[in-house]
Design a protein around this motif. Structure first.
Motif, PDB file in Angstrom:
ATOM      1  N   SER A 198     -22.397  22.449   3.754  1.00 55.24           N
ATOM      2  CA  SER A 198     -23.641  23.198   3.940  1.00 55.24           C
ATOM      3  C   SER A 198     -23.670  24.433   3.041  1.00 55.24           C
ATOM      4  CB  SER A 198     -23.825  23.594   5.406  1.00 55.24           C
ATOM      5  OG  SER A 198     -22.783  24.456   5.821  1.00 55.24           O
ATOM      6  N   ALA A 201     -24.206  23.352  -0.611  1.00 58.91           N
ATOM      7  CA  ALA A 201     -25.623  23.061  -0.861  1.00 58.91           C
ATOM      8  C   ALA A 201     -26.419  24.341  -1.057  1.00 58.91           C
ATOM      9  CB  ALA A 201     -26.202  22.234   0.310  1.00 58.91           C
ATOM     10  N   GLN A 202     -26.130  25.368  -0.228  1.00 56.64           N
ATOM     11  CA  GLN A 202     -26.821  26.662  -0.350  1.00 56.64           C
ATOM     12  C   GLN A 202     -26.539  27.305  -1.714  1.00 56.64           C
ATOM     13  OE1 GLN A 202     -28.689  28.580   1.785  1.00 56.64           O
ATOM     14  NE2 GLN A 202     -28.636  27.336   3.646  1.00 56.64           N
ATOM     15  N   LYS A 204     -25.580  25.774  -4.538  1.00 56.87           N
ATOM     16  CA  LYS A 204     -26.221  24.997  -5.610  1.00 56.87           C
ATOM     17  C   LYS A 204     -27.730  25.258  -5.649  1.00 56.87           C
ATOM     18  CE  LYS A 204     -22.904  21.220  -6.205  1.00 56.87           C
ATOM     19  NZ  LYS A 204     -22.630  19.791  -5.988  1.00 56.87           N
ATOM     20  N   LYS A 205     -28.319  25.388  -4.474  1.00 56.22           N
ATOM     21  CA  LYS A 205     -29.760  25.685  -4.395  1.00 56.22           C
ATOM     22  C   LYS A 205     -30.055  27.054  -5.000  1.00 56.22           C
ATOM     23  CE  LYS A 205     -33.515  26.233  -1.065  1.00 56.22           C
ATOM     24  NZ  LYS A 205     -33.844  26.396   0.385  1.00 56.22           N
ATOM     25  N   ALA A 206     -29.194  28.036  -4.677  1.00 54.68           N
ATOM     26  CA  ALA A 206     -29.385  29.394  -5.219  1.00 54.68           C
ATOM     27  C   ALA A 206     -29.197  29.435  -6.720  1.00 54.68           C
ATOM     28  CB  ALA A 206     -28.422  30.355  -4.536  1.00 54.68           C
ATOM     29  N   SER A 208     -29.944  26.979  -8.823  1.00 57.46           N
ATOM     30  CA  SER A 208     -30.966  26.200  -9.542  1.00 57.46           C
ATOM     31  C   SER A 208     -32.245  26.997  -9.768  1.00 57.46           C
ATOM     32  CB  SER A 208     -31.289  24.937  -8.766  1.00 57.46           C
ATOM     33  OG  SER A 208     -31.826  25.255  -7.512  1.00 57.46           O
TER      34      SER A 208
END
Length: 208
Positions: A198, A201-202, A204-206, A208
């Protein structure tokens, strides 16, 4: 532009000990991003408790022992509760933080961090005491004399206090904490003590 993942910790923070297996998995999962210079991982010392020679008050002892019990029951983390019966605890984590600061200069911060945790949580030794920290230093291959001199230098120059001030400035006030510094933007990464995916994922999202 390389982003920086800041891991703010204190080697004598019991929740950091509980977080250690998940943090290790997260670091492994981030290796590809580190290798491609998309991210660097920067440890930062939080400094839970200032220097003190005073014995820990009974109320604080009971509170911390209860915290260990809580972490053990919720995460399955191993603790040696003999510490509360056999050691003489003090509410002082700055010496252990300085030991990690010293080890950072020779690329052994994580090794020192883990040696302190091992001594404290599993061997019931007191990392508020210099002799325990010297044992940890020797365990990771540092010479006792050089280590003690470096500890005195870090204390005299207030290098740890400067780092703690930096952590406070970034609002990293609880330990452990994770935050991604991307340019001049600081993005808090919510902790998941049970599952590194989790957090991955956070991050990688930040990015992108």
């Amino acid at each position: 532009m390389t982003a920086t993942l800041i891991y703010c910790y204190d080697p004598m923070c019991s929740w950091c000990w509980g977080f250690r297996p998940t943090w290790s998995k997260l670091q492994k999962s981030l290796q590809g991003l580190v290798d491609t210079n998309q991210i660097t991982i920067q440890p930062m010392l939080g400094g839970l408790a200032v220097d003190s020679d005073q014995p820990m008050p009974d109320a604080m002892r009971h509170k911390l022992e209860d915290t260990w019990q809580q972490i053990q029951s919720s995460l399955g983390t191993e603790f040696n509760f003999d510490f509360w019966r056999n050691a003489q605890p003090r509410r002082s984590t700055y010496p252990a933080c300085r030991a990690c600061y010293v080890a950072r200069d020779v690329g052994l911060e994580e090794e020192m961090y883990h040696a302190i945790q091992q001594a404290y949580y599993l061997e019931a030794k007191n990392p508020s005491n210099l002799n325990t920290l010297i044992e940890c230093a020797e365990h990771i291959g540092l010479k006792a004399d050089g280590f003690q001199k470096a500890m005195m230098h870090v204390e005299k120059e207030r290098l740890l206090e400067a780092e703690i001030e930096q952590a406070r400035h970034l609002n990293l006030n609880s330990f452990p904490s994770l935050a991604l510094l991307k340019g001049d933007q600081l993005i808090s990464i919510p902790l998941d003590y049970q599952d590194h995916l989790s957090m991955l994922a956070q991050i990688k999202k930040a990015l992108s």
